[in-house]
Design a protein around this motif. Structure first.
Motif, PDB file in Angstrom:
ATOM      1  N   GLY A   1      -2.888   5.179  -4.144  1.00  9.21           N
ATOM      2  CA  GLY A   1      -3.325   4.822  -2.798  1.00  9.21           C
ATOM      3  C   GLY A   1      -2.667   3.553  -2.286  1.00  9.21           C
ATOM      4  O   GLY A   1      -2.199   3.497  -1.137  1.00  9.21           O
ATOM      5  N   LEU A   2      -2.607   2.525  -3.144  1.00 12.53           N
ATOM      6  CA  LEU A   2      -1.969   1.271  -2.735  1.00 12.53           C
ATOM      7  C   LEU A   2      -0.475   1.462  -2.480  1.00 12.53           C
ATOM      8  O   LEU A   2       0.078   0.942  -1.505  1.00 12.53           O
ATOM      9  N   MET A   3       0.192   2.208  -3.361  1.00 10.56           N
ATOM     10  CA  MET A   3       1.622   2.452  -3.167  1.00 10.56           C
ATOM     11  C   MET A   3       1.873   3.286  -1.915  1.00 10.56           C
ATOM     12  O   MET A   3       2.875   3.090  -1.215  1.00 10.56           O
ATOM     13  N   SER A   4       0.962   4.214  -1.617  1.00  8.77           N
ATOM     14  CA  SER A   4       1.113   5.021  -0.400  1.00  8.77           C
ATOM     15  C   SER A   4       0.947   4.165   0.848  1.00  8.77           C
ATOM     16  O   SER A   4       1.654   4.364   1.845  1.00  8.77           O
ATOM     17  N   LEU A   5       0.011   3.194   0.785  1.00  6.72           N
ATOM     18  CA  LEU A   5      -0.131   2.263   1.912  1.00  6.72           C
ATOM     19  C   LEU A   5       1.135   1.448   2.099  1.00  6.72           C
ATOM     20  O   LEU A   5       1.562   1.184   3.228  1.00  6.72           O
ATOM     21  N   ARG A   6       1.737   1.038   0.989  1.00  7.34           N
ATOM     22  CA  ARG A   6       3.002   0.292   1.058  1.00  7.34           C
ATOM     23  C   ARG A   6       4.092   1.129   1.721  1.00  7.34           C
ATOM     24  O   ARG A   6       4.834   0.640   2.600  1.00  7.34           O
ATOM     25  N   LEU A   7       4.204   2.400   1.323  1.00  2.22           N
ATOM     26  CA  LEU A   7       5.204   3.279   1.913  1.00  2.22           C
ATOM     27  C   LEU A   7       4.905   3.544   3.383  1.00  2.22           C
ATOM     28  O   LEU A   7       5.808   3.546   4.222  1.00  2.22           O
ATOM     29  N   ALA A   8       3.620   3.758   3.701  1.00  2.00           N
ATOM     30  CA  ALA A   8       3.251   3.995   5.095  1.00  2.00           C
ATOM     31  C   ALA A   8       3.568   2.783   5.961  1.00  2.00           C
ATOM     32  O   ALA A   8       4.006   2.917   7.113  1.00  2.00           O
ATOM     33  N   GLY A   9       3.351   1.574   5.397  1.00  2.00           N
ATOM     34  CA  GLY A   9       3.702   0.368   6.144  1.00  2.00           C
ATOM     35  C   GLY A   9       5.186   0.294   6.436  1.00  2.00           C
ATOM     36  O   GLY A   9       5.613  -0.128   7.523  1.00  2.00           O
TER      37      GLY A   9
END
Length: 633
Positions: free
Chosen positions: A112-120
């Motif tokens: 989830g955290l890595m996906s937020l990073r990618l989405a950012g």
């Protein structure tokens, strides 16, 4: 957090996913060693060969855990027992199995955290595209001529922006190249063309899309340093491949080297978040240039930043695993206490209404348990374990296995100690509700009184949900829905007080001296019974055809608010290959531990199994598998 872990523990795919992630720790390390050796052999080969090897290595990393999960899914439930048998003597595997909910939860949070990073990063790219302005027509024409030299047929736009500090290529179907606004005025045109050729090489090779796939791999396998190393090495080799393609399209290939040198001297530092957001094309390009001009200066690889967190997580998991191993060792040394089952009272009433049709099917067991004790009967004295393997080191602290028909106690372990029984209570709730012979299609409403404020357990039924009484009974027994059980008790003729009185009468009728039921769900630790008396409760419940049908199904579609929804049995063994389960109910609270009661057939034998206070769901399943193996001997 404990509720979320409990919810994860009920998911059938959780063990396969957890073991796939744990196995990838050593599998990824092996891949890293093999890829490092291959790269060493290809040190003098063209960069495209090393790039291909890194890409195959990263794809291999993704394929291993994915294939493990798919194999477990295709193999189906029947493989579970074999896995349990294989690990029956491996305490460290048992301990890791107990930690699967924590492992999967940590992985989900990390993804989830890595996906937020990618989405950012993708959001930053979106804003960059909108804010950029078209380049002068002269430079757009030069870009198109360079694209033709490179064999690129897709139209590519050239934009200018102050938000970037170096050239960057973005997009898949509508690619574009963005340059800093000041670059055109501060660098000779020939060198600018060289940089544009480099970015067009990325567009020709679809590197933006490949970089997104790499980012997804990093998000899914964020916990492994080899994945980060492969991904970084792949990006570095990609830049060299793009350099080689650009040099072929330029009249003066040395212009690219000069452009890179001037760009490294001119370009201001870039924030790491911006580098990650744009895919690190520019960032790694500058790192390579700095490495050529200043060999002593090296940036810390991203995987090293993740290494301390990985080591801390592994240390915590190993510490918990060691604690579980120690607990499992102590439980394994307990001797099995064999005790006879107390005979029930002869005044046990027969169930009324539709349940009466199942009485004949279970009469043999009840007759055996209520018949006068003969001098030669097995119940006259504690049964001795035979040489067929009935001295089982089960993990459950209280257990009993009774052969139906003869009433013979095949195995018992502290079977007469009253302990909390958690959701096994719902068998009694179901019998009392069925005895009332209420309309099964009457609509019940989940009210605020049905919300669990003692354990704060999760529920699939929202306050205000409406469902037929028959559906509420299915949810209470099949998926152990506490709100459904509470609604059934509230809707009992006369309300909750009348329900509690009916429960007490039911227990007295069954001749149960050590069983106490205070509420219908089992959430209260005051709901207690013994393994022996739970076997009697299971025998009584088996006389109800409705209870047999519901609890022996692996899943059911139930109408809630007029919409059919699918729910699964909390006992993972129901419906699995090789298991013939006639009745089943699981239970869990912190006080009760993992509990299970079921009637099953194996090798022509029908038995009632009760397991109370096991250390975890995996241990509970392992105990059941060991009992089934012993029946087949």
């Amino acid at each position: 957090m404990s509720e979320l872990l409990d919810l994860l523990d009920t998911l059938p795919w959780l063990p396969a996913l957890g073991w796939a992630l744990l196995n990838f720790v050593w599998q990824g390390a092996l891949i890293g060693v093999l890829i490092a050796g291959a790269l060493r052999l290809l040190a003098q080969a063209p960069a495209r060969h090393r790039y291909l090897v890194c890409g195959l290595g990263l794809l291999w990393c993704l394929a291993l855990p994915l294939s493990a999960c798919l194999q477990a899914w295709v193999a189906g439930p029947g493989e579970l027992e074999q896995a349990l048998e294989f690990s029956s003597e491996l305490l460290w595997m048992q301990a890791l199995t107990e930690l699967m909910p924590q492992v999967v939860l940590v992985w989900i949070l990390g993804v989830g955290l890595m996906s937020l990073r990618l989405a950012g990063g993708l959001w930053w790219v979106r804003g960059l595209r909108r804010a950029a302005t078209p380049a002068p027509a002269e430079w757009q024409l030069r870009l198109e001529l360079l694209a033709r030299r490179l064999g690129l047929r897709r139209p590519v736009r050239l934009l200018l922006s102050e938000a970037v500090s170096g050239p960057v290529a973005l997009g898949l179907l509508r690619p574009l190249v963005i340059l800093p606004c000041s670059l055109l005025s501060q660098m000779p045109p020939a060198l600018v063309e060289a940089l544009l050729a480099h970015e067009l090489a990325h567009v020709r090779r679809w590197d933006y899309g490949i970089n997104l796939l790499q980012s997804l791999a990093e998000a899914l396998l964020f916990f492994h340093p080899v994945v980060w190393w492969l991904s970084e090495r792949m990006r570095a080799e990609r830049e060299q491949v793009a350099d080689a393609l650009a040099a072929q399209a330029l009249a003066q290939p040395r212009d690219l080297a000069r452009a890179l040198q001037q760009l490294s001297e001119w370009q201001p530092p870039v924030l790491p978040l911006v580098q990650a957001a744009r895919g690190r094309h520019g960032g790694l390009l500058l790192q390579r240039v700095r490495g050529l001009l200043q060999p002593g200066e090296r940036l810390m690889p991203a995987w090293k930043l993740a290494l301390p967190a990985l080591l801390l997580a592994l240390g915590g998991l190993l510490a918990q695993a060691q604690a579980k191993v120690n607990a499992g060792s102590e439980a394994g040394t307990e001797a099995a206490v064999l005790a006879a089952l107390p005979p029930p009272a002869a005044s046990e009433p027969e169930p009324a209404g539709p349940a009466a049709s199942a009485v004949a099917a279970q009469a043999v067991l009840q007759a055996a348990s209520s018949a006068p004790v003969q001098p030669t009967a097995v119940l006259a004295a504690p049964a001795r374990p035979t040489t067929s393997g009935w001295r089982l080191p089960v993990n459950a602290r209280h257990a009993v296995v009774i052969e139906e028909g003869s009433g013979r106690v095949l195995m018992a372990k502290d079977a007469d100690e009253p302990v909390p029984i958690a959701s096994l209570t719902k068998l009694v709730t179901a019998m009392v509700v069925l005895d009332a012979r209420q309309d099964p299609q009457e609509q019940l409403r989940i009210a605020d009184e049905d919300v669990d404020r003692l354990k704060h357990s999760a529920s699939h039924l929202k306050v205000g949900s409406r469902l037929p009484r028959e559906a509420a009974l299915k949810l209470a027994l099949l998926s152990s829905e506490n709100r459904a059980a509470s609604a059934l008790a509230r809707a009992y003729p006369g309300g909750l007080e009348a329900f509690r009185l009916a429960v007490r009468r039911k227990l007295q009728g069954l001749g149960l001296q050590r069983t106490v039921i205070q509420e219908p769900t089992g959430l209260s630790p005051e709901n207690v019974s013994t393994a022996s008396e739970m076997a009697r409760i299971a025998a009584a419940a088996s006389r109800y055809s409705e209870i047999n049908a519901i609890t022996s199904a692996s899943k059911a579609r139930v109408p809630v608010n007029g919409q059919a929804r699918e729910f699964h049995n909390t006992n993972r063994l129901v419906g699995r290959k090789g298991w013939d389960i006639l009745l089943s109910k699981t239970g869990y609270t912190e006080e009760a531990g993992r509990c299970l009661t079921m009637r099953m057939k194996e090798a022509g034998k029908a038995v009632t199994v009760v397991l109370l206070d096991a250390d975890g769901s995996a241990q509970r399943l392992k105990d059941a598998a060991a009992i089934r193996r012993s029946l087949g001997r």
